[in-house]
Design a protein around this motif. Structure first.
Motif, PDB file in Angstrom:
ATOM      1  N   GLU A 136      -0.118  -5.544   0.272  1.00 18.84           N
ATOM      2  CA  GLU A 136       1.087  -5.334   0.987  1.00 18.84           C
ATOM      3  C   GLU A 136       2.294  -5.613  -0.043  1.00 18.84           C
ATOM      4  OE1 GLU A 136       2.320  -3.948   3.768  1.00 18.84           O
ATOM      5  OE2 GLU A 136       0.085  -3.763   4.271  1.00 18.84           O
ATOM      6  N   GLN A 137       1.936  -6.715  -0.967  1.00 11.41           N
ATOM      7  CA  GLN A 137       3.007  -7.231  -2.060  1.00 11.41           C
ATOM      8  C   GLN A 137       3.266  -6.063  -3.072  1.00 11.41           C
ATOM      9  OE1 GLN A 137       1.877 -10.770  -3.913  1.00 11.41           O
ATOM     10  NE2 GLN A 137       1.686 -11.751  -1.975  1.00 11.41           N
ATOM     11  N   SER A 138       2.080  -5.282  -3.366  1.00 10.16           N
ATOM     12  CA  SER A 138       2.194  -4.021  -4.402  1.00 10.16           C
ATOM     13  C   SER A 138       3.024  -3.011  -3.495  1.00 10.16           C
ATOM     14  CB  SER A 138       0.891  -3.441  -4.553  1.00 10.16           C
ATOM     15  OG  SER A 138       0.049  -4.430  -5.260  1.00 10.16           O
ATOM     16  N   ILE A 139       2.713  -2.622  -2.178  1.00  5.89           N
ATOM     17  CA  ILE A 139       3.496  -1.522  -1.462  1.00  5.89           C
ATOM     18  C   ILE A 139       5.038  -2.042  -1.459  1.00  5.89           C
ATOM     19  CG2 ILE A 139       4.005  -0.657   0.653  1.00  5.89           C
ATOM     20  CD1 ILE A 139       1.443   0.466  -0.398  1.00  5.89           C
ATOM     21  N   ALA A 140       5.320  -3.266  -1.214  1.00  6.63           N
ATOM     22  CA  ALA A 140       6.525  -3.800  -1.161  1.00  6.63           C
ATOM     23  C   ALA A 140       7.452  -3.686  -2.624  1.00  6.63           C
ATOM     24  CB  ALA A 140       6.729  -5.227  -0.658  1.00  6.63           C
ATOM     25  N   VAL A 141       6.622  -3.965  -3.610  1.00  8.70           N
ATOM     26  CA  VAL A 141       7.102  -3.993  -5.056  1.00  8.70           C
ATOM     27  C   VAL A 141       7.530  -2.338  -5.388  1.00  8.70           C
ATOM     28  CG1 VAL A 141       6.656  -3.999  -7.580  1.00  8.70           C
ATOM     29  CG2 VAL A 141       6.279  -6.006  -5.795  1.00  8.70           C
ATOM     30  N   LEU A 142       6.659  -1.523  -5.020  1.00 13.38           N
ATOM     31  CA  LEU A 142       6.686   0.036  -5.365  1.00 13.38           C
ATOM     32  C   LEU A 142       8.015   0.529  -4.333  1.00 13.38           C
ATOM     33  CD1 LEU A 142       3.160   1.273  -4.978  1.00 13.38           C
ATOM     34  CD2 LEU A 142       4.672   1.332  -6.994  1.00 13.38           C
ATOM     35  N   ARG A 143       8.189   0.048  -3.237  1.00 10.67           N
ATOM     36  CA  ARG A 143       9.338   0.690  -2.301  1.00 10.67           C
ATOM     37  C   ARG A 143      10.371  -0.076  -2.940  1.00 10.67           C
ATOM     38  NH1 ARG A 143       6.093   0.142   3.167  1.00 10.67           N
ATOM     39  NH2 ARG A 143       5.508   2.238   3.494  1.00 10.67           N
ATOM     40  N   GLY A 144      10.449  -1.300  -3.325  1.00 14.41           N
ATOM     41  CA  GLY A 144      11.552  -1.954  -3.963  1.00 14.41           C
ATOM     42  C   GLY A 144      12.182  -1.351  -5.362  1.00 14.41           C
ATOM     43  N   ALA A 145      11.022  -0.585  -5.982  1.00 15.37           N
ATOM     44  CA  ALA A 145      11.413   0.204  -7.353  1.00 15.37           C
ATOM     45  C   ALA A 145      12.028   1.376  -7.075  1.00 15.37           C
ATOM     46  CB  ALA A 145      10.192   0.021  -8.101  1.00 15.37           C
ATOM     47  N   GLY A 146      11.919   1.737  -5.664  1.00 17.74           N
ATOM     48  CA  GLY A 146      12.529   3.091  -5.424  1.00 17.74           C
ATOM     49  C   GLY A 146      11.638   4.217  -4.846  1.00 17.74           C
ATOM     50  N   VAL A 147      10.061   3.728  -5.066  1.00 18.51           N
ATOM     51  CA  VAL A 147       9.270   4.781  -5.084  1.00 18.51           C
ATOM     52  C   VAL A 147       8.991   4.999  -3.546  1.00 18.51           C
ATOM     53  CG1 VAL A 147       6.725   5.057  -5.214  1.00 18.51           C
ATOM     54  CG2 VAL A 147       7.931   4.054  -6.961  1.00 18.51           C
ATOM     55  N   ARG A 148       8.907   6.392  -3.153  1.00 19.32           N
ATOM     56  CA  ARG A 148       8.759   6.663  -1.768  1.00 19.32           C
ATOM     57  C   ARG A 148       7.317   6.388  -1.320  1.00 19.32           C
ATOM     58  NH1 ARG A 148       9.983  12.380   1.600  1.00 19.32           N
ATOM     59  NH2 ARG A 148       9.020  11.548   3.685  1.00 19.32           N
ATOM     60  N   VAL A 149       6.763   5.522  -0.723  1.00 19.43           N
ATOM     61  CA  VAL A 149       5.472   5.189  -0.557  1.00 19.43           C
ATOM     62  C   VAL A 149       5.026   5.754   0.935  1.00 19.43           C
ATOM     63  CG1 VAL A 149       3.636   3.244  -0.155  1.00 19.43           C
ATOM     64  CG2 VAL A 149       5.581   2.989  -1.880  1.00 19.43           C
ATOM     65  N   LEU A 150       4.032   6.615   0.979  1.00 20.84           N
ATOM     66  CA  LEU A 150       3.502   7.162   2.032  1.00 20.84           C
ATOM     67  C   LEU A 150       2.259   6.542   2.559  1.00 20.84           C
ATOM     68  CD1 LEU A 150       3.885  10.909   0.835  1.00 20.84           C
ATOM     69  CD2 LEU A 150       5.481   9.757   2.142  1.00 20.84           C
ATOM     70  N   TYR A 151       2.805   5.594   3.596  1.00 20.31           N
ATOM     71  CA  TYR A 151       1.522   4.579   3.939  1.00 20.31           C
ATOM     72  C   TYR A 151       1.618   4.226   5.335  1.00 20.31           C
ATOM     73  CZ  TYR A 151      -1.217   0.502   4.575  1.00 20.31           C
ATOM     74  OH  TYR A 151      -2.077  -0.408   4.915  1.00 20.31           O
ATOM     75  N   GLY A 152       1.000   4.109   6.212  1.00 20.46           N
ATOM     76  CA  GLY A 152       0.967   3.969   7.370  1.00 20.46           C
ATOM     77  C   GLY A 152       1.476   5.235   8.509  1.00 20.46           C
ATOM     78  N   GLU A 153       2.307   4.795   9.441  1.00 16.89           N
ATOM     79  CA  GLU A 153       2.816   5.818  10.432  1.00 16.89           C
ATOM     80  C   GLU A 153       3.145   7.050   9.777  1.00 16.89           C
ATOM     81  OE1 GLU A 153       5.138   4.471  13.677  1.00 16.89           O
ATOM     82  OE2 GLU A 153       3.892   2.645  13.883  1.00 16.89           O
ATOM     83  N   ASP A 154       3.844   6.830   8.576  1.00 12.19           N
ATOM     84  CA  ASP A 154       4.819   7.893   7.694  1.00 12.19           C
ATOM     85  C   ASP A 154       3.613   8.321   6.657  1.00 12.19           C
ATOM     86  OD1 ASP A 154       6.916   7.446   9.278  1.00 12.19           O
ATOM     87  OD2 ASP A 154       7.660   6.197   7.826  1.00 12.19           O
ATOM     88  N   GLY A 155       2.442   8.131   6.681  1.00 12.53           N
ATOM     89  CA  GLY A 155       1.416   8.595   5.639  1.00 12.53           C
ATOM     90  C   GLY A 155       0.123   8.496   5.863  1.00 12.53           C
TER      91      GLY A 155
END
Length: 97
Positions: free
Chosen positions: A42-61
């Motif tokens: 979850e920390q890695s997902i948050a870091v990627l999203r914080g860096a502007g990466v569109r992370v397609l994970y969970g309900e949206d991915g």
């Protein structure tokens, strides 16, 4: 003395460079529920999203599946390709979220 690379994994290196260059990037992690339980995930997902990466994970991915079973649904390529289309269109129009 040889420089120590950020990573020896090609895909991670491409993603790291894209983030550094401000290149629009979408990722969809294909993982199982055991992997997701690791505290770093979850920390890695948050870091990627914080860096502007569109992370397609969970309900949206991608939705994780139990270990060793694979997903009941095929990999959602249409979501990944739609995200790339959106990034290309936004970049062509000069937008960046």
């Amino acid at each position: 003395m040889r420089p120590i690379p950020l990573t020896d994994r090609f895909v991670v290196g491409v993603a790291a460079e894209a983030i550094g260059k401000g290149t629009p990037l979408a990722v969809m992690p294909c993982v199982n529920t055991a992997y997701v339980r690791h505290p770093q995930f979850e920390q890695s997902i948050a870091v990627l999203r914080g860096a502007g990466v569109r992370v397609l994970y969970g309900e949206d991915g991608f939705t994780p599946h139990p270990p060793g079973r694979g997903g009941a649904e095929p990999y959602p390529w249409s979501l990944a390709l739609d995200a790339v289309d959106d990034l290309v269109r936004d970049t062509a129009q000069g937008r960046r979220d």
